[in-house]
Design a protein around this motif. Structure first.
Motif, PDB file in Angstrom:
ATOM      1  N   PHE A  52      -3.579  -9.020   1.024  1.00 48.58           N
ATOM      2  CA  PHE A  52      -2.893 -10.316   1.037  1.00 48.58           C
ATOM      3  C   PHE A  52      -1.364 -10.151   0.989  1.00 48.58           C
ATOM      4  N   ALA A  53      -0.893  -9.311   0.067  1.00 47.59           N
ATOM      5  CA  ALA A  53       0.557  -9.238  -0.169  1.00 47.59           C
ATOM      6  C   ALA A  53       1.275  -8.404   0.879  1.00 47.59           C
ATOM      7  N   LYS A  54       0.627  -7.326   1.363  1.00 48.17           N
ATOM      8  CA  LYS A  54       1.338  -6.389   2.246  1.00 48.17           C
ATOM      9  C   LYS A  54       0.597  -6.086   3.542  1.00 48.17           C
ATOM     10  N   ASN A  55      -0.556  -6.742   3.717  1.00 47.78           N
ATOM     11  CA  ASN A  55      -1.432  -6.439   4.847  1.00 47.78           C
ATOM     12  C   ASN A  55      -1.743  -4.944   4.945  1.00 47.78           C
ATOM     13  N   GLN A  56      -2.043  -4.375   3.784  1.00 45.95           N
ATOM     14  CA  GLN A  56      -2.396  -2.951   3.719  1.00 45.95           C
ATOM     15  C   GLN A  56      -3.787  -2.779   3.133  1.00 45.95           C
ATOM     16  N   PHE A  57      -4.352  -1.634   3.415  1.00 46.64           N
ATOM     17  CA  PHE A  57      -5.621  -1.252   2.782  1.00 46.64           C
ATOM     18  C   PHE A  57      -5.598   0.257   2.631  1.00 46.64           C
ATOM     19  N   SER A  58      -5.968   0.760   1.457  1.00 43.14           N
ATOM     20  CA  SER A  58      -6.077   2.213   1.346  1.00 43.14           C
ATOM     21  C   SER A  58      -7.429   2.570   0.736  1.00 43.14           C
ATOM     22  N   VAL A  59      -8.040   3.578   1.299  1.00 43.22           N
ATOM     23  CA  VAL A  59      -9.366   3.996   0.843  1.00 43.22           C
ATOM     24  C   VAL A  59      -9.282   4.541  -0.581  1.00 43.22           C
ATOM     25  N   ASP A  60      -8.200   5.253  -0.873  1.00 40.31           N
ATOM     26  CA  ASP A  60      -7.988   5.765  -2.225  1.00 40.31           C
ATOM     27  C   ASP A  60      -6.895   4.935  -2.873  1.00 40.31           C
ATOM     28  N   SER A  61      -7.294   3.947  -3.669  1.00 40.98           N
ATOM     29  CA  SER A  61      -6.303   2.993  -4.167  1.00 40.98           C
ATOM     30  C   SER A  61      -5.746   3.371  -5.537  1.00 40.98           C
TER      31      SER A  61
END
Ligand code: GDP
Ligand code: MG
Length: 175
Positions: A30-39
């Motif tokens: 939502f905030a950065k349009n990012q996704f990381s598998v290892d968060s």
């Protein structure tokens, strides 16, 4: 950019739910349009903000994320203080995370303002074949407890923006 912008409202929204349901990734999406598998990298961040326009007003959404305390059910009252919205997140492939929603709701009701707007989120809808919570079960719970409900995928960006916009515009309607 956000500079020089008059902010009409700041809405604090808290994310709660079991560990690993996807709270941090929903917020990153939502905030950065990012996704990381290892968060793990995002641990320690208290909140993120996103400014949007609702009904010609500038609304700053301040979304709070736990830093792993939910593992020990040690989310403090400071976390809930001042919150006008809450997202109760479960992983639709993990039945237990849905069954625990009642406990999280109870904890929320014990700490938060009674007018808080609450939304139930069934995350990881991209993993449909592994689904462990039928939509109707979640809908029934949401209806009984008077919550908004949506199924999302932080990974595929499904309904994430819509979910946040729904809760924020309903908060706005109530002020
Ligand atoms: P949190 O502990 O609730 O903050 O959960 P995280 O956001 O750290 O996510 C936990 C794990 O689930 C990570 O491996 C994420 O990559 C994964 N995850 C989060 N959201 C989704 C999603 O929508 N779909 C899928 N397939 N995995 C997700
Ligand atoms: Mg997290």
């Amino acid at each position: 950019g956000e500079y020089n912008q008059k902010i009409d409202y700041v809405f604090k929204v808290v994310l709660i739910g079991d560990s690993a349901v996807g709270k941090t990734q929903l917020l990153a999406r939502f905030a950065k349009n990012q996704f990381s598998v290892d968060s793990k990298a995002t641990i320690g961040v208290e909140f993120q903000t996103k400014t949007l326009i609702i009904d010609n007003k500038t609304v700053k959404a301040q979304i709070w994320d736990t830093a792993g305390q939910e593992r020990y059910r040690a989310v403090t009252s400071a976390y809930y203080r001042g919150a006008v919205g809450a997202m109760l997140v479960f992983d639709m492939t993990k039945r237990q995370s849905f069954d625990n929603m009642a406990k999280w709701l109870e904890e929320l009701r014990g700490h938060a303002d009674k007018n808080i707007v609450v939304m139930l989120i069934g995350n990881k809808c991209d993993l449909g074949t592994l689904r462990a919570v039928p939509t109707e079960d979640a809908e029934e719970f949401a209806q009984r407890e008077n919550l908004f409900f949506m199924e999302t995928s932080a990974l595929e960006s499904t309904n994430v923006e819509t979910a946040f916009l729904t809760i924020l515009s309903n908060i706005y309607r109530l002020i």
